[in-house]
Design a protein around this motif. Sequence first.
Motif, short mmCIF file in Angstrom:
data_model
loop_
_atom_site.label_atom_id
_atom_site.label_comp_id
_atom_site.label_asym_id
_atom_site.label_seq_id
_atom_site.Cartn_x
_atom_site.Cartn_y
_atom_site.Cartn_z
N GLU A 365 0.81 -1.20 0.00
CA GLU A 365 0.00 0.00 0.00
C GLU A 365 0.85 1.26 0.00
O GLU A 365 1.88 1.31 0.66
CB GLU A 365 -0.90 0.00 1.24
N HIS A 387 -7.86 -5.32 0.86
CA HIS A 387 -6.99 -5.09 2.02
C HIS A 387 -6.01 -3.94 1.76
O HIS A 387 -5.84 -3.05 2.60
CB HIS A 387 -6.23 -6.37 2.36
N GLU A 388 -5.39 -3.94 0.59
CA GLU A 388 -4.41 -2.88 0.32
C GLU A 388 -5.10 -1.52 0.26
O GLU A 388 -4.54 -0.51 0.72
CB GLU A 388 -3.62 -3.16 -0.97
N HIS A 391 -5.71 0.05 3.64
CA HIS A 391 -4.58 0.81 4.19
C HIS A 391 -4.67 2.30 3.88
O HIS A 391 -3.94 3.09 4.47
CB HIS A 391 -3.27 0.25 3.63
N GLU A 410 -1.88 -2.88 10.21
CA GLU A 410 -2.38 -4.14 9.64
C GLU A 410 -3.60 -4.65 10.41
O GLU A 410 -4.56 -5.16 9.81
CB GLU A 410 -1.30 -5.22 9.67
N ASN A 413 -6.74 -2.46 9.93
CA ASN A 413 -7.15 -2.68 8.55
C ASN A 413 -7.81 -4.05 8.37
O ASN A 413 -8.88 -4.16 7.79
CB ASN A 413 -5.94 -2.52 7.63
N TYR A 469 -2.06 -9.11 12.24
CA TYR A 469 -3.27 -9.09 11.42
C TYR A 469 -4.49 -9.70 12.13
O TYR A 469 -5.49 -9.04 12.37
CB TYR A 469 -3.04 -9.86 10.10
ZN LIG Z 1 -1.46 -4.87 4.96
#
Ligand SMILES: [Zn+2]
Length: 625
Positions: A365, A387-388, A391, A410, A413, A469
Motif C-alpha cells: 500500500e 486489504h491494500e 490501508h 495491519e 485494517n 493481522y
Molecule cells: Zn497490509
Amino acid sequence: MLAFLTVASLALQSPVADTSPFRALGLPAASRVRSSSGAPGPDYWQQEASYTIRAALDTGPSLLTGAETIHYVNHSPDALEFVWMQIEQNISAKNSITYQLNQPPLHFAGGAVFDFTGKGFIGGMTIERFAAAGKELTRTEYGTMMRVELPAPLAPGAAIDFDVAWHFPVPPYGSGRMGRIGNRLYEMGQWYPRLVVYDDVNGWNPLPYIGAGEFYLEYGGYDVSLTLPAGYLVAATGTVQNPADVWSATMRQRLEQAKTADDRVQIVTKSEATAHGAQRIPGTRTWRFTAQNVRDFAWAASPDFRWDASTWNGVQINTFYRPGAAPWEEANRMARFTIQHFSETWRQYPWPHATTVEGLIEGMEYPMITFVPAIEKREDQFWVLMHEFGHQWFPMIVGADERRYPWMDEGFNTFIDYGAAEGYFKGTAYADTVRRELLTAFHVSAVPGNEQPLITKPVEQRDLAWGAYQKPALMLTVLRDRVLGRETFERAMREYIRRWEFKHPQPADFFRTMANVSGRDLDWFWRGWIYTTARLDQAVDSARTVGTDSVYVFLSNRGQMVLPLTLDLRFADGTSERRELPVEMWNLGDRFTARFATPKSVVGVLVDPTASLPDVNRGNNSWGR
Ligand SMILES: [Zn+2]
C-alpha cells in the motif's frame, strides 16, 4: 492511639500488589500535546516534509536517477542540530542488517509467507549530493538510516530546504514491497531519500528498515516529475499535471466518460495494450504528478498496461493490469465497492483517485496507489485488493507508527476488511462464515509459550500473521460484538479516525479515545488482548432451581482474560433463554453466582452458545443437558 494502631497493623502486613484485571493500565501521562481525552492537545505538533522530485528511469540497466528538494518545517519546540533520513534501498546493500542476516522466509501457521530479503540482489542507494544553501552537508550512513548534520541548529518554527541527488539500481525483488519484472514492469516504493519522523514521544525515530516493520512517515506535499521511455504508461500517487503530454486524445476522451461511469470504462483495451506493448516508441516522456497531504509517494510503469477507470463520489477508481491477468476484468468493480464501503462506514476517501496496479508485488500500500497480484480464486483476489485499499484509512489517513505498532495498521485494517468482504459477497456462504477464520486462527496460532503480546515490535514477532493481522481483528470483533455493541464501537472508532486523520497517534491516544467516546473503562480489555497473552476460559460449574421463582447459575473464570459472559438457560419444558452478563461480574474475583428470576426449572446451561469467543476449553462450558 488510633494513629499508632494503624501504623502498627500496616507494619505487620506484607505489601500486596494490585493484581486485579481491572487495575489501570500504566499509560504515558497525558499532556498539552496529547490530551487525556485521547484527542490531539492544544499544543499538538508534527513536522512537515514536502518533496519536489525529478527522476529518470533508464530501463536498460534499470537504474533510477533522481534529484529532489525537500522542504522541511520544524514545528517542534526543539532546535534540531541534525536530521535523520531514511534510505530504504540500502536494505539490499551489503552493510544492511537484512543483507547480513539473510533470514529465510518466515512461514506462518495460517500459510502466509514473508520474505523480507532482496533474494541475493546487491544494490543500495548512492547519495551524490546532500546540500543546503549550496553547501554540502556532513552525513553518516547506518544501513538504511543516515544522519545529516545541519549547518546551524534549525530553530522551532524555522524551515530548511535540502538539495539531494541520488541513484540506485532497481532490484527485481525489493523485499516484497517494490521491484520489477525485467524491464517491462516497474513497481516503485521506498525509492527516494526521505525524512525520519521527529515526534514528541521518541524525538527522532531512526529504527532501521529490516523488513517486518513498515513505515512511519511525515505528511507533506509532492511534486514529482518522472522521465521514462515514451512507450511506458505511468500510474502514481497524485494527479497528472500534464495530461496532453502523456495521454492520447482517445484516452483523455475515455477518461471524461469515466468521470460519470459506475462501471469500468476501458481507457486502454486488451487489444490496444497488446499492440502498444509490441511497439518500439523512440525517445522519452516526462510525467508530472502532484499530491497534497500524503505521507509517501509511489508509482508503477509498464508499456503493457490495460487500464480501466470508473468513478465513485468524485473519486476516480483506476485499475492497471497486464493483458494476461484475466481475473482483473472484475478488479475495477471490486476496487469501487471497496472505496465506497470504507468511505461510507469509516470516513470519506480524501484523495482524487484510488488506483491499484496488478504485478509482482504480493500486496503493498501507498497513498492513492496499491500493488496487488493477480489471484485465481475470486474471494482471495477481492481480499488482497480490498486489504491494500483498506490501508488508505490505516495508515495513510491515520498515520500511526507502523514500525512499532503493526496492530494499529495491519490489525485495524484487517478488522475493517472483514466488513468489506461480508458486504461484497453478501448472501453467500463465504460472507456468512469468513470472519470465523479468526477463531480458527486463534486455535492454531495462540500457542502458549510461543504467542507474544500484540505490543511486541514487528521485527521481534515470531508469528506476524497472527500478531499483526488476525489477533487484532479478532480483538476488535469481540470488542464490537460482545463489549460495546456495534453502534457505540463504530462511533468511537470513527471518532478515533477523525481526531487523528493526517496525524501521528500513539497507542494511548487510541485507548483514551475509545474509553472517552464509549464511556467505558477498557483498560482490562487492552491488558488482556494487547499487553499480555491472557487466555479466556469461561466455565459453568453448576446450576439449580431455587424456590419457585429463581435459578442460580454458578460460573467461573478459569483463565487470565476477563470478558462479558453470554449463556443459554435450558428449562424442563423444552424452552431456552439467552442471558448476557456484563464484565463487572468478575469485579470481586473469578467466581460469580448469577441469579435469574424465572418460574421455570433449569435443566441445562451453555456458556458462549454461539461459540464466538476464543475460549481455550469449551469442555467446561456446559452443564446438564
Ligand atoms: Zn497490509
